[in-house]
Design a protein around this motif. Structure first.
Motif, PDB file in Angstrom:
ATOM      1  N   GLY A  26       0.806  -1.200   0.119  1.00  0.00           N
ATOM      2  CA  GLY A  26       0.002   0.001  -0.044  1.00  0.00           C
ATOM      3  C   GLY A  26       0.763   1.156   0.008  1.00  0.00           C
ATOM      4  O   GLY A  26       1.930   1.171  -0.318  1.00  0.00           O
ATOM      5  N   GLY A  27       0.286   2.310   0.517  1.00  0.00           N
ATOM      6  CA  GLY A  27       0.986   3.717   0.362  1.00  0.00           C
ATOM      7  C   GLY A  27       2.123   3.716   1.250  1.00  0.00           C
ATOM      8  O   GLY A  27       3.144   4.426   0.668  1.00  0.00           O
ATOM      9  N   ASP A  30       5.115   3.249  -1.094  1.00  0.00           N
ATOM     10  CA  ASP A  30       5.316   4.493  -1.995  1.00  0.00           C
ATOM     11  C   ASP A  30       6.095   5.456  -1.375  1.00  0.00           C
ATOM     12  O   ASP A  30       7.069   6.285  -1.883  1.00  0.00           O
ATOM     13  CB  ASP A  30       3.756   4.967  -2.436  1.00  0.00           C
ATOM     14  CG  ASP A  30       3.312   4.023  -3.513  1.00  0.00           C
ATOM     15  OD1 ASP A  30       3.879   3.836  -4.638  1.00  0.00           O
ATOM     16  OD2 ASP A  30       2.002   3.725  -3.381  1.00  0.00           O
ATOM     17  N   ILE A 268      -9.534   2.963  -7.475  1.00  0.00           N
ATOM     18  CA  ILE A 268      -8.470   2.084  -7.139  1.00  0.00           C
ATOM     19  C   ILE A 268      -7.923   1.962  -6.061  1.00  0.00           C
ATOM     20  O   ILE A 268      -7.534   2.981  -5.312  1.00  0.00           O
ATOM     21  CB  ILE A 268      -7.228   2.680  -8.381  1.00  0.00           C
ATOM     22  CG1 ILE A 268      -7.493   2.975  -9.835  1.00  0.00           C
ATOM     23  CG2 ILE A 268      -5.858   1.933  -7.965  1.00  0.00           C
ATOM     24  CD1 ILE A 268      -6.656   3.900 -10.318  1.00  0.00           C
ATOM     25  N   THR A 269      -8.166   0.762  -5.431  1.00  0.00           N
ATOM     26  CA  THR A 269      -8.108   0.882  -4.058  1.00  0.00           C
ATOM     27  C   THR A 269      -7.854  -0.631  -3.370  1.00  0.00           C
ATOM     28  O   THR A 269      -8.408  -1.649  -4.011  1.00  0.00           O
ATOM     29  CB  THR A 269      -9.587   1.324  -3.439  1.00  0.00           C
ATOM     30  OG1 THR A 269      -9.399   1.558  -1.983  1.00  0.00           O
ATOM     31  CG2 THR A 269     -10.804   0.478  -3.807  1.00  0.00           C
ATOM     32  N   ARG A 270      -7.591  -0.676  -2.077  1.00  0.00           N
ATOM     33  CA  ARG A 270      -7.690  -1.867  -1.435  1.00  0.00           C
ATOM     34  C   ARG A 270      -9.255  -2.103  -1.022  1.00  0.00           C
ATOM     35  O   ARG A 270      -9.782  -1.184  -0.527  1.00  0.00           O
ATOM     36  CB  ARG A 270      -6.924  -1.948   0.050  1.00  0.00           C
ATOM     37  CG  ARG A 270      -5.355  -2.242  -0.273  1.00  0.00           C
ATOM     38  CD  ARG A 270      -4.515  -2.021   0.987  1.00  0.00           C
ATOM     39  NE  ARG A 270      -4.607  -0.782   1.729  1.00  0.00           N
ATOM     40  CZ  ARG A 270      -5.542  -0.616   3.037  1.00  0.00           C
ATOM     41  NH1 ARG A 270      -5.818  -1.976   3.587  1.00  0.00           N
ATOM     42  NH2 ARG A 270      -5.255   0.439   3.601  1.00  0.00           N
ATOM     43  N   GLN A 274     -12.070   0.502   5.571  1.00  0.00           N
ATOM     44  CA  GLN A 274     -11.233   1.837   5.533  1.00  0.00           C
ATOM     45  C   GLN A 274     -11.715   2.382   4.394  1.00  0.00           C
ATOM     46  O   GLN A 274     -12.046   3.836   4.464  1.00  0.00           O
ATOM     47  CB  GLN A 274      -9.722   1.706   5.675  1.00  0.00           C
ATOM     48  CG  GLN A 274      -9.245   3.201   5.471  1.00  0.00           C
ATOM     49  CD  GLN A 274      -7.650   3.077   5.315  1.00  0.00           C
ATOM     50  OE1 GLN A 274      -6.949   2.073   5.784  1.00  0.00           O
ATOM     51  NE2 GLN A 274      -6.936   4.086   4.815  1.00  0.00           N
ATOM     52  N   LYS A 275     -11.894   1.857   3.054  1.00  0.00           N
ATOM     53  CA  LYS A 275     -12.027   2.491   2.007  1.00  0.00           C
ATOM     54  C   LYS A 275     -13.342   2.788   1.645  1.00  0.00           C
ATOM     55  O   LYS A 275     -13.975   3.318   0.436  1.00  0.00           O
ATOM     56  CB  LYS A 275     -11.515   1.712   0.951  1.00  0.00           C
ATOM     57  CG  LYS A 275      -9.854   1.315   1.033  1.00  0.00           C
ATOM     58  CD  LYS A 275      -8.951   2.750   1.143  1.00  0.00           C
ATOM     59  CE  LYS A 275      -7.577   2.370   1.363  1.00  0.00           C
ATOM     60  NZ  LYS A 275      -6.659   3.719   1.253  1.00  0.00           N
ATOM     61  N   TYR A 330      -4.704  -6.900  -8.255  1.00  0.00           N
ATOM     62  CA  TYR A 330      -3.609  -5.888  -8.152  1.00  0.00           C
ATOM     63  C   TYR A 330      -2.871  -5.625  -9.369  1.00  0.00           C
ATOM     64  O   TYR A 330      -2.290  -6.641  -9.981  1.00  0.00           O
ATOM     65  CB  TYR A 330      -2.692  -6.072  -6.898  1.00  0.00           C
ATOM     66  CG  TYR A 330      -2.042  -4.964  -6.706  1.00  0.00           C
ATOM     67  CD1 TYR A 330      -1.968  -4.046  -5.799  1.00  0.00           C
ATOM     68  CD2 TYR A 330      -0.475  -5.035  -7.481  1.00  0.00           C
ATOM     69  CE1 TYR A 330      -1.192  -3.023  -5.597  1.00  0.00           C
ATOM     70  CE2 TYR A 330       0.187  -3.792  -7.134  1.00  0.00           C
ATOM     71  CZ  TYR A 330      -0.025  -2.871  -6.292  1.00  0.00           C
ATOM     72  OH  TYR A 330       0.529  -1.497  -6.174  1.00  0.00           O
ATOM     73  N   ASP A 331      -2.927  -4.579 -10.152  1.00  0.00           N
ATOM     74  CA  ASP A 331      -2.282  -4.647 -11.343  1.00  0.00           C
ATOM     75  C   ASP A 331      -1.837  -3.085 -11.689  1.00  0.00           C
ATOM     76  O   ASP A 331      -2.384  -2.054 -11.833  1.00  0.00           O
ATOM     77  CB  ASP A 331      -3.467  -4.916 -12.701  1.00  0.00           C
ATOM     78  CG  ASP A 331      -2.849  -4.933 -13.970  1.00  0.00           C
ATOM     79  OD1 ASP A 331      -2.026  -4.145 -14.255  1.00  0.00           O
ATOM     80  OD2 ASP A 331      -3.665  -5.448 -14.678  1.00  0.00           O
ATOM     81  N   GLU A 332      -0.454  -2.980 -11.368  1.00  0.00           N
ATOM     82  CA  GLU A 332       0.096  -1.421 -11.397  1.00  0.00           C
ATOM     83  C   GLU A 332      -0.118  -0.970 -12.782  1.00  0.00           C
ATOM     84  O   GLU A 332      -0.546   0.172 -13.148  1.00  0.00           O
ATOM     85  CB  GLU A 332       1.524  -1.743 -10.913  1.00  0.00           C
ATOM     86  CG  GLU A 332       2.294  -0.346 -11.003  1.00  0.00           C
ATOM     87  CD  GLU A 332       2.636  -0.067  -9.507  1.00  0.00           C
ATOM     88  OE1 GLU A 332       2.392  -0.697  -8.608  1.00  0.00           O
ATOM     89  OE2 GLU A 332       2.504   1.190  -9.399  1.00  0.00           O
ATOM     90  N   GLY A 355      -3.709   9.150   1.992  1.00  0.00           N
ATOM     91  CA  GLY A 355      -4.270   8.878   0.490  1.00  0.00           C
ATOM     92  C   GLY A 355      -3.506   9.395  -0.399  1.00  0.00           C
ATOM     93  O   GLY A 355      -2.651  10.523  -0.550  1.00  0.00           O
ATOM     94  N   LEU A 356      -3.092   8.379  -1.516  1.00  0.00           N
ATOM     95  CA  LEU A 356      -2.107   8.613  -2.635  1.00  0.00           C
ATOM     96  C   LEU A 356      -3.048   8.901  -4.123  1.00  0.00           C
ATOM     97  O   LEU A 356      -2.627   9.400  -4.868  1.00  0.00           O
ATOM     98  CB  LEU A 356      -0.981   7.758  -2.639  1.00  0.00           C
ATOM     99  CG  LEU A 356      -0.205   7.855  -1.491  1.00  0.00           C
ATOM    100  CD1 LEU A 356       0.852   6.749  -1.616  1.00  0.00           C
ATOM    101  CD2 LEU A 356       0.603   9.253  -1.243  1.00  0.00           C
TER     102      LEU A 356
HETATM  103  P1  ADP Z   1      -3.398   2.461   1.245  1.00  0.00           P
HETATM  104  O1  ADP Z   1      -2.056   2.491   1.706  1.00  0.00           O
HETATM  105  O2  ADP Z   1      -4.302   2.709   2.375  1.00  0.00           O
HETATM  106  O3  ADP Z   1      -3.774   1.064   0.508  1.00  0.00           O
HETATM  107  P2  ADP Z   1      -3.128   4.846  -0.235  1.00  0.00           P
HETATM  108  O4  ADP Z   1      -4.109   5.759  -1.399  1.00  0.00           O
HETATM  109  O5  ADP Z   1      -2.455   5.610   0.607  1.00  0.00           O
HETATM  110  O6  ADP Z   1      -3.736   3.630   0.172  1.00  0.00           O
HETATM  111  O7  ADP Z   1      -2.034   4.015  -1.520  1.00  0.00           O
HETATM  112  C1  ADP Z   1      -2.527   3.002  -2.248  1.00  0.00           C
HETATM  113  C2  ADP Z   1      -1.514   3.013  -3.510  1.00  0.00           C
HETATM  114  O8  ADP Z   1      -1.642   1.356  -4.075  1.00  0.00           O
HETATM  115  C3  ADP Z   1      -1.767   3.896  -4.492  1.00  0.00           C
HETATM  116  O9  ADP Z   1      -0.457   4.059  -5.034  1.00  0.00           O
HETATM  117  C4  ADP Z   1      -2.667   3.093  -5.511  1.00  0.00           C
HETATM  118  O10 ADP Z   1      -2.374   3.315  -6.992  1.00  0.00           O
HETATM  119  C5  ADP Z   1      -2.218   1.615  -5.360  1.00  0.00           C
HETATM  120  N1  ADP Z   1      -3.144   0.519  -5.479  1.00  0.00           N
HETATM  121  C6  ADP Z   1      -4.226   0.189  -4.654  1.00  0.00           C
HETATM  122  N2  ADP Z   1      -4.874  -0.843  -4.928  1.00  0.00           N
HETATM  123  C7  ADP Z   1      -4.263  -1.113  -6.391  1.00  0.00           C
HETATM  124  C8  ADP Z   1      -4.752  -2.227  -7.273  1.00  0.00           C
HETATM  125  N3  ADP Z   1      -5.493  -3.199  -7.164  1.00  0.00           N
HETATM  126  N4  ADP Z   1      -3.997  -2.394  -8.267  1.00  0.00           N
HETATM  127  C9  ADP Z   1      -2.814  -1.596  -8.566  1.00  0.00           C
HETATM  128  N5  ADP Z   1      -2.528  -0.448  -7.586  1.00  0.00           N
HETATM  129  C10 ADP Z   1      -3.103  -0.286  -6.543  1.00  0.00           C
END
Ligand code: ADP
Length: 458
Positions: A26-27, A30, A268-270, A274-275, A330-332, A355-356
């Motif tokens: 997650g964040g 990053d 785009i999220t977990r 929380q979300k 999960y797919d960047e 939140g990013l």
């Molecule tokens: P958290 O750390 O609570 O998950 P953030 O918003 O701080 O939330 O960071 C989430 C990061 O993960 C972002 O860079 C977002 O683009 C990435 N992300 C979340 N879910 C996915 C997914 N299913 N596939 C690719 N990237 C994801």
């Protein structure tokens, strides 16, 4: 930065269990990478210590090589070295197999695994003769660095170091976090509003004098619509309309959606409580009702929630297959195309430390639609309600927000957003251009961290 007087470089060592893009959940992952890069760009020395997971994505590690080995904790620990996004990283591989679990988190003994890692990291620094100015640890997973350092290592060769502890999410491991709050020299969390929201938490309440909220940034090189191999047309704020149109078409084509000029809402999220799961679901239906398109990219660590979304996906793909797509993985690369191809990125979190996604959205000229909590409140300024608040930060309003945690709240923000898209495309395009020009990089926050590091040494 030309006007800033040169200061002697500091040496900062991050002890962390996540690092983008090689070991990111997650964040937190990053932030470790992008904060380090920003601080390094200011002329300081930054090292990162990370477990050598068997599931590391080594293709993104340059110059990967064996560095040394040492004995500690009843086992041999091999240390590997490599560069990730230009940052020096030391990978610890204890031969007891603690990090050969096929995953970063999710073992029953995560606490023990990461506790071992923290201790091994301090031992490595000591045995290798490192003299860092700052030891920076993160969340419950590297919280033990704070007290292990003060209890054992401060009195030996690492005496110069000060400990900075960052809370990325208080939800996880609050007990360990309280102990790290006590033992760290300075502590931060990832936005001013979240720092206020958690200030009454017993883990934090008695340490407010050393607790600061510093906003996260995003790395403008990693997230750059002008230089992004996952989107079809490079764009800046000058050709945002053209760039986003091409990205939207590519996204529609890739996911089998109708290729039409409709408002596109991206998520785009977990998928966790929380979300704002119920708000996400509601927003999907509302968007479809408003004749929009919606793409969700997300995965749920909880199999029940994952299942629930699989069912929703099946239902939506048969009833609205040309306008809705749920990608439950999960797919960047796909995330890049969604950031670029969406008109709106929805973040209806119940709580959100920073939140990013809303920041990345803006970098790609997508308009954030968010719930007013934590860092979302500090970074998204409503076009109808927050003009003055935005201008106090030297910004123009950049999105839509709402207060409540109920469906009426989401409707309030989302309806205004979609109506703005339908009713005033010139205005909307101007807004997209404007948000792209806002600076949500680490430029400012990195200076705040440097100030904090310096204060920790006083
Ligand atoms: P958290 O750390 O609570 O998950 P953030 O918003 O701080 O939330 O960071 C989430 C990061 O993960 C972002 O860079 C977002 O683009 C990435 N992300 C979340 N879910 C996915 C997914 N299913 N596939 C690719 N990237 C994801």
């Amino acid at each position: 930065l030309g006007g800033i007087t040169k200061e002697p470089p500091m040496h900062i060592v991050h002890v962390a269990v996540e690092m983008a893009p090689i070991a990111k959940v997650g964040g937190l992952g990053d932030v470790v990478t992008s904060l380090s890069r920003a601080v390094k760009d200011l002329g300081h020395n930054v090292d990162i210590i990370l477990p050598k997971y068997d599931c590391l994505n080594l293709s993104n590690v340059k110059y990967f090589q064996f560095h040394r080995s040492y004995s500690w904790g009843g086992t041999e620990i091999k240390v590997w070295f490599g560069k990730v996004e230009g940052l020096p990283v030391y990978f610890l591989e204890p031969q007891n197999g603690l990090f050969s679990a096929g995953c970063i988190y999710g073992c029953r003994n995560d606490g023990q695994r990461f506790g071992f890692f923290c201790h091994a990291a301090l031992e490595f620094l000591l045995q290798s003769g490192f003299h860092p100015d700052i030891l920076h640890c993160h969340d419950w997973s590297s919280a033990p660095v704070a007290w292990l350092f003060k209890e054992h290592y401060m009195h030996y060769g690492l005496s110069k170091a000060r400990v900075v502890f960052t809370i990325h999410n208080l939800e996880f491991g609050a007990q360990l976090i309280g102990k790290a709050m006590l033992y760290s020299d300075k502590a931060t969390t990832v936005s001013p509003t979240y720092s206020r929201e958690v200030s009454g938490n017993p883990a934090i309440a008695s340490h407010l004098q050393k607790f600061y909220g510093i906003l996260n940034g995003i790395d403008p090189d990693i997230w750059d619509p002008y230089n992004d191999k996952f989107i079809p047309v490079s764009y800046t704020s000058d050709n945002v309309v053209e760039g986003k149109r091409a990205a939207k078409e590519a996204l529609q084509q890739k996911l089998g959606l109708k290729r039409a000029d409709l408002p596109m809402v991206g998520i785009i999220t977990r998928l966790t409580h929380q979300k704002g799961i119920h708000l996400i679901k509601h927003a999907i239906w509302r968007t479809l009702e408003r004749n929009g398109q919606v793409v969700l990219l997300g995965s749920a660590p909880d199999p029940r929630i994952q299942n629930d979304f699989v069912n929703l996906a099946n239902q939506l793909h048969s009833s609205h297959g040309d306008r809705a797509r749920l990608c439950l993985t999960y797919d960047e690369p796909l995330s890049h195309l969604i950031y670029a191809g969406s008109d709106f990125i929805l973040v209806p979190s119940i709580f959100e430390p920073c939140g990013l996604t809303q920041l990345t959205a803006m970098r790609y000229g997508s308009i954030p639609v968010v719930r007013k909590t934590g860092g979302l409140h500090d970074t998204v300024f409503d076009v109808d309600h927050d003009k003055e608040r935005a201008r106090a930060f030297g910004l123009e309003p950049n999105g839509f927000n709402f207060d409540g945690a109920d469906t009426a709240g989401v409707d309030y923000a989302l309806n205004r957003a979609i109506s703005a898209w339908y009713d005033g495309r010139d205005w909307f395009n101007f807004l997209c251009k404007g948000v792209m020009e806002q600076d949500w990089s680490w430029n400012r926050p990195a200076l705040d961290y440097m100030e904090l590091y310096r204060a920790a040494r006083k």
